[in-house]
Design a protein around this motif. Structure first.
Motif, PDB file in Angstrom:
ATOM      1  N   GLY A  26      -1.407   1.816   4.860  1.00 56.03           N
ATOM      2  CA  GLY A  26      -2.133   1.276   3.718  1.00 56.03           C
ATOM      3  C   GLY A  26      -1.467   1.630   2.398  1.00 56.03           C
ATOM      4  O   GLY A  26      -1.376   0.806   1.486  1.00 56.03           O
ATOM      5  N   LEU A  27      -0.987   2.861   2.302  1.00 54.80           N
ATOM      6  CA  LEU A  27      -0.295   3.273   1.078  1.00 54.80           C
ATOM      7  C   LEU A  27       0.992   2.480   0.897  1.00 54.80           C
ATOM      8  O   LEU A  27       1.289   2.018  -0.208  1.00 54.80           O
ATOM      9  CB  LEU A  27      -0.003   4.775   1.103  1.00 54.80           C
ATOM     10  N   ASN A  28       1.751   2.303   1.956  1.00 57.39           N
ATOM     11  CA  ASN A  28       2.993   1.538   1.842  1.00 57.39           C
ATOM     12  C   ASN A  28       2.717   0.085   1.448  1.00 57.39           C
ATOM     13  O   ASN A  28       3.467  -0.500   0.669  1.00 57.39           O
ATOM     14  CB  ASN A  28       3.804   1.643   3.137  1.00 57.39           C
ATOM     15  N   ARG A  29       1.610  -0.490   1.930  1.00 52.86           N
ATOM     16  CA  ARG A  29       1.214  -1.839   1.503  1.00 52.86           C
ATOM     17  C   ARG A  29       0.909  -1.854   0.010  1.00 52.86           C
ATOM     18  O   ARG A  29       1.374  -2.722  -0.733  1.00 52.86           O
ATOM     19  CB  ARG A  29      -0.006  -2.314   2.304  1.00 52.86           C
ATOM     20  N   GLU A  30       0.121  -0.851  -0.440  1.00 53.37           N
ATOM     21  CA  GLU A  30      -0.226  -0.766  -1.864  1.00 53.37           C
ATOM     22  C   GLU A  30       1.021  -0.562  -2.729  1.00 53.37           C
ATOM     23  O   GLU A  30       1.129  -1.128  -3.818  1.00 53.37           O
ATOM     24  CB  GLU A  30      -1.216   0.373  -2.096  1.00 53.37           C
ATOM     25  N   LEU A  31       1.958   0.260  -2.266  1.00 53.62           N
ATOM     26  CA  LEU A  31       3.197   0.480  -3.024  1.00 53.62           C
ATOM     27  C   LEU A  31       3.957  -0.824  -3.205  1.00 53.62           C
ATOM     28  O   LEU A  31       4.481  -1.100  -4.289  1.00 53.62           O
ATOM     29  CB  LEU A  31       4.076   1.518  -2.333  1.00 53.62           C
ATOM     30  N   THR A  32       4.024  -1.636  -2.166  1.00 54.17           N
ATOM     31  CA  THR A  32       4.710  -2.929  -2.265  1.00 54.17           C
ATOM     32  C   THR A  32       4.005  -3.824  -3.268  1.00 54.17           C
ATOM     33  O   THR A  32       4.650  -4.480  -4.091  1.00 54.17           O
ATOM     34  CB  THR A  32       4.782  -3.607  -0.883  1.00 54.17           C
ATOM     35  N   GLU A  33       2.662  -3.857  -3.230  1.00 55.89           N
ATOM     36  CA  GLU A  33       1.903  -4.697  -4.153  1.00 55.89           C
ATOM     37  C   GLU A  33       2.085  -4.262  -5.603  1.00 55.89           C
ATOM     38  O   GLU A  33       2.155  -5.097  -6.498  1.00 55.89           O
ATOM     39  CB  GLU A  33       0.417  -4.667  -3.794  1.00 55.89           C
ATOM     40  N   GLU A  34       2.137  -2.949  -5.831  1.00 60.95           N
ATOM     41  CA  GLU A  34       2.177  -2.440  -7.212  1.00 60.95           C
ATOM     42  C   GLU A  34       3.586  -2.188  -7.737  1.00 60.95           C
ATOM     43  O   GLU A  34       3.798  -2.234  -8.945  1.00 60.95           O
ATOM     44  CB  GLU A  34       1.348  -1.165  -7.304  1.00 60.95           C
ATOM     45  N   LEU A  35       4.537  -1.894  -6.845  1.00 60.77           N
ATOM     46  CA  LEU A  35       5.886  -1.537  -7.287  1.00 60.77           C
ATOM     47  C   LEU A  35       6.952  -2.555  -6.892  1.00 60.77           C
ATOM     48  O   LEU A  35       8.065  -2.502  -7.388  1.00 60.77           O
ATOM     49  CB  LEU A  35       6.277  -0.164  -6.736  1.00 60.77           C
ATOM     50  N   GLY A  36       6.635  -3.445  -5.978  1.00 56.42           N
ATOM     51  CA  GLY A  36       7.582  -4.481  -5.597  1.00 56.42           C
ATOM     52  C   GLY A  36       8.337  -4.192  -4.321  1.00 56.42           C
ATOM     53  O   GLY A  36       8.131  -3.188  -3.639  1.00 56.42           O
ATOM     54  N   GLU A  37       9.243  -5.109  -4.021  1.00 57.94           N
ATOM     55  CA  GLU A  37       9.963  -5.097  -2.744  1.00 57.94           C
ATOM     56  C   GLU A  37      10.958  -3.950  -2.586  1.00 57.94           C
ATOM     57  O   GLU A  37      11.362  -3.638  -1.474  1.00 57.94           O
ATOM     58  CB  GLU A  37      10.673  -6.434  -2.537  1.00 57.94           C
ATOM     59  N   ALA A  38      11.363  -3.299  -3.658  1.00 56.91           N
ATOM     60  CA  ALA A  38      12.335  -2.211  -3.558  1.00 56.91           C
ATOM     61  C   ALA A  38      11.796  -1.041  -2.740  1.00 56.91           C
ATOM     62  O   ALA A  38      12.579  -0.259  -2.200  1.00 56.91           O
ATOM     63  CB  ALA A  38      12.764  -1.732  -4.942  1.00 56.91           C
ATOM     64  N   VAL A  39      10.485  -0.937  -2.611  1.00 52.94           N
ATOM     65  CA  VAL A  39       9.923   0.163  -1.829  1.00 52.94           C
ATOM     66  C   VAL A  39      10.175  -0.020  -0.337  1.00 52.94           C
ATOM     67  O   VAL A  39       9.961   0.908   0.443  1.00 52.94           O
ATOM     68  CB  VAL A  39       8.417   0.389  -2.104  1.00 52.94           C
ATOM     69  N   ALA A  40      10.654  -1.184   0.072  1.00 56.67           N
ATOM     70  CA  ALA A  40      10.981  -1.408   1.483  1.00 56.67           C
ATOM     71  C   ALA A  40      12.152  -0.528   1.919  1.00 56.67           C
ATOM     72  O   ALA A  40      12.348  -0.302   3.103  1.00 56.67           O
ATOM     73  CB  ALA A  40      11.294  -2.882   1.725  1.00 56.67           C
ATOM     74  N   ASP A  41      12.923  -0.008   0.965  1.00 54.28           N
ATOM     75  CA  ASP A  41      14.065   0.864   1.291  1.00 54.28           C
ATOM     76  C   ASP A  41      13.634   2.258   1.709  1.00 54.28           C
ATOM     77  O   ASP A  41      14.458   3.037   2.176  1.00 54.28           O
ATOM     78  CB  ASP A  41      15.019   0.968   0.101  1.00 54.28           C
TER      79      ASP A  41
END
Length: 148
Positions: A26-41
């Motif tokens: 859930g946190l990783n989903r929220e990070l993507t929503e709020e910080l963008g696709e770079a968090v996929a790294d």
């Protein structure tokens, strides 16, 4: 940290849905929503957990995680954040925490800590700075903040 829609500083995050499959998912989903696709790294994992705080509302518990990033990861997040789904809605922009104190003893981190934070974000920030050894032990309680 991020500047929130209400003008206060806080950390990315939000509510976990049952469909998320757990806190970290859930946190990783929220990070993507709020910080963008770079968090996929990178992924926030259970090992990044720091603390929990029960909120005043029913069934609300805030879990705090801290992830150490490389400079390249941080720059990628900062550059991609304006294109994130929630940018301009929940999040108005990212803010780097100054990890220094100016010679006057006020500028830098001491001045930053005078901002308005949401919930327990200020305490979580101070906890993370100490846990990750980004400030000298005991320097935060003495209000004179210095780096190792």
């Amino acid at each position: 940290m991020q500047m929130r829609f209400d003008g206060r500083l806080g950390f990315p995050g939000g509510f976990v849905n049952m469909q998320d499959g757990g806190l970290e998912a859930g946190l990783n989903r929220e990070l993507t929503e709020e910080l963008g696709e770079a968090v996929a790294d990178f992924r926030v994992e259970r090992a990044d957990y720091r603390s929990s705080h029960a909120g005043p509302g029913a069934r609300i518990v805030a879990h705090f995680y801290a992830k150490r990033l490389t400079l390249q990861q941080l720059v990628a997040v900062e550059m991609g954040a304006p294109r994130a789904k929630d940018h301009g809605l929940e999040v108005l922009g990212l803010v780097r925490v100054p990890l220094y104190t100016l010679r006057d003893g006020v500028g830098g981190l001491p001045a930053f800590l005078e901002n308005t934070f949401i919930g327990t974000a200020k305490e979580q920030l101070l906890e993370a700075l100490q846990d990750l050894e980004l400030v000298e032990p005991g320097s935060l309680t003495a209000r004179k903040i210095s780096l190792p």
